[in-house]
Motif scaffolding. Structure first.
Motif, PDB file in Angstrom:
ATOM      1  N   VAL A  20       0.898  -1.235   0.089  1.00  0.00           N
ATOM      2  CA  VAL A  20      -0.027   0.061   0.017  1.00  0.00           C
ATOM      3  C   VAL A  20       0.845   1.424   0.165  1.00  0.00           C
ATOM      4  CG1 VAL A  20      -1.855   1.239   1.424  1.00  0.00           C
ATOM      5  CG2 VAL A  20      -1.956  -1.104   1.129  1.00  0.00           C
ATOM      6  N   GLU A  35     -10.598   2.695  -2.863  1.00  0.00           N
ATOM      7  CA  GLU A  35     -10.879   2.061  -3.897  1.00  0.00           C
ATOM      8  C   GLU A  35      -9.657   1.940  -4.926  1.00  0.00           C
ATOM      9  OE1 GLU A  35     -13.980   0.251  -4.027  1.00  0.00           O
ATOM     10  OE2 GLU A  35     -13.147  -0.808  -5.996  1.00  0.00           O
ATOM     11  N   TYR A  38      -6.942  -0.122  -3.911  1.00  0.00           N
ATOM     12  CA  TYR A  38      -7.356  -1.478  -4.158  1.00  0.00           C
ATOM     13  C   TYR A  38      -7.226  -1.825  -5.591  1.00  0.00           C
ATOM     14  CZ  TYR A  38     -10.081  -5.760  -4.171  1.00  0.00           C
ATOM     15  OH  TYR A  38     -10.695  -6.752  -4.363  1.00  0.00           O
ATOM     16  N   ARG A  39      -7.547  -0.905  -6.557  1.00  0.00           N
ATOM     17  CA  ARG A  39      -7.384  -1.510  -7.918  1.00  0.00           C
ATOM     18  C   ARG A  39      -6.117  -1.487  -8.481  1.00  0.00           C
ATOM     19  NH1 ARG A  39     -10.320   2.277 -10.624  1.00  0.00           N
ATOM     20  NH2 ARG A  39     -11.637   3.067  -9.048  1.00  0.00           N
ATOM     21  N   LEU A  50     -10.116  -5.741   0.179  1.00  0.00           N
ATOM     22  CA  LEU A  50     -10.265  -4.329  -0.019  1.00  0.00           C
ATOM     23  C   LEU A  50     -10.349  -3.803   1.646  1.00  0.00           C
ATOM     24  CD1 LEU A  50     -11.301  -1.852  -1.063  1.00  0.00           C
ATOM     25  CD2 LEU A  50     -13.695  -2.765  -1.273  1.00  0.00           C
ATOM     26  N   VAL A  53      -7.156  -2.766   2.789  1.00  0.00           N
ATOM     27  CA  VAL A  53      -6.775  -1.714   2.188  1.00  0.00           C
ATOM     28  C   VAL A  53      -7.226  -0.575   3.293  1.00  0.00           C
ATOM     29  CG1 VAL A  53      -7.108   0.123   0.443  1.00  0.00           C
ATOM     30  CG2 VAL A  53      -6.415  -2.398   0.098  1.00  0.00           C
TER      31      VAL A  53
END
Lengths: 137, 137
Positions: A20, A35, A38-39, A50, A53
């Motif tokens: 991350v 989001e 995450y992607r 998710l 994250v």
DNA sequence: ATGATGATGAGAAAGCTTCTCATTAATATA
DNA sequence: TATATTAATGAGAAGCTTTCTCATCATCAT
């Protein structure tokens, strides 16, 4: 930024946390929603959930590694903490985000709270703009 | 405020709309969430659906009768539009909301956007404070 | 290397808000 | 004033973001 920063923040150094952090550092967007992080992780081949994250971003926020902003639109966005405080301009058309600092506003805010007898804890200032590119088109 | 204001705003004068307006006017909280408006309606004996409360508040916002604020905490709050612009201080402990205006900050904001080449559309400024009462306890 | 502890992933669930659609109410017209 | 047209409402479903649960897995200290 590297694993040492996680340790300093009192967080165990795990794969998802490093991934991350890496996304936040290498993405060309400074401001990303959970989001989007995450992607980006999925696209870079990392299998991170998710929920993780969200958890990690929240922990990073508590640790002071990232800051969270609630611009209009329902989604929180996160950015790596740069050390120096700044506020944001967000284009209402294209979503582009710019940062700025203004000491006159900062000190005025402290004065306002103080004169009302309160203690300023933090503040949120967002200028919603039509950016120069969107004005052309 | 009365039914004329709804007409002027291009809204059909209906019972739910008048009731919501009445709640906003007579409540001792100037800033209310949709849920709070809804509960106040029930307590005053009006059978209005929560979906209608949301719809009506959103329409009032478009019509300029109320303004919506997204303070921290996920819930939007609404307040009757008073005509004059103002910003908010929110106590992080008790949730109390106070209003203020500051022309120096306003003009500084315009200057910042302008100097960056953008057009200021609107802004959101919230000071999160520990209010004077909460500092005592 | 091993055990204790904390982190993760998946899906469920929560919280706020909007949508759908059959029913009902409000305005314009006669 | 009654009627037709059109829009508003209510209830529940659904959407969206975020958090929670809990069994499994990885990390760190020993």
């Amino acid at each position: 930024m590297e694993s040492g920063d996680l340790k300093k923040a009192g967080l165990k150094v795990t794969l998802p946390r490093m991934k991350v952090l890496e996304i936040l550092e290498t993405s060309n967007q400074r401001h990303m929603s959970a989001e989007e992080v995450y992607r980006a992780l999925l696209e870079s081949g990392s299998e991170v959930g998710l929920a993780t994250v969200y958890r990690v971003l929240t922990q990073f926020e508590s640790a002071g590694l990232v800051s969270r902003h609630n611009f209009e639109g329902g989604q929180s966005v996160f950015e790596l903490q740069t050390g120096h405080h700044h506020d944001h301009m967000v284009c209402v058309k294209c979503g582009r985000v710019e940062e700025f600092t203004n000491e006159a506003i900062e000190s005025e805010q402290r004065k306002i709270a103080e004169e009302a007898g309160h203690k300023l804890v933090e503040h949120s200032l967002v200028l919603y703009i039509e950016c120069k590119d969107c004005q052309k088109s």
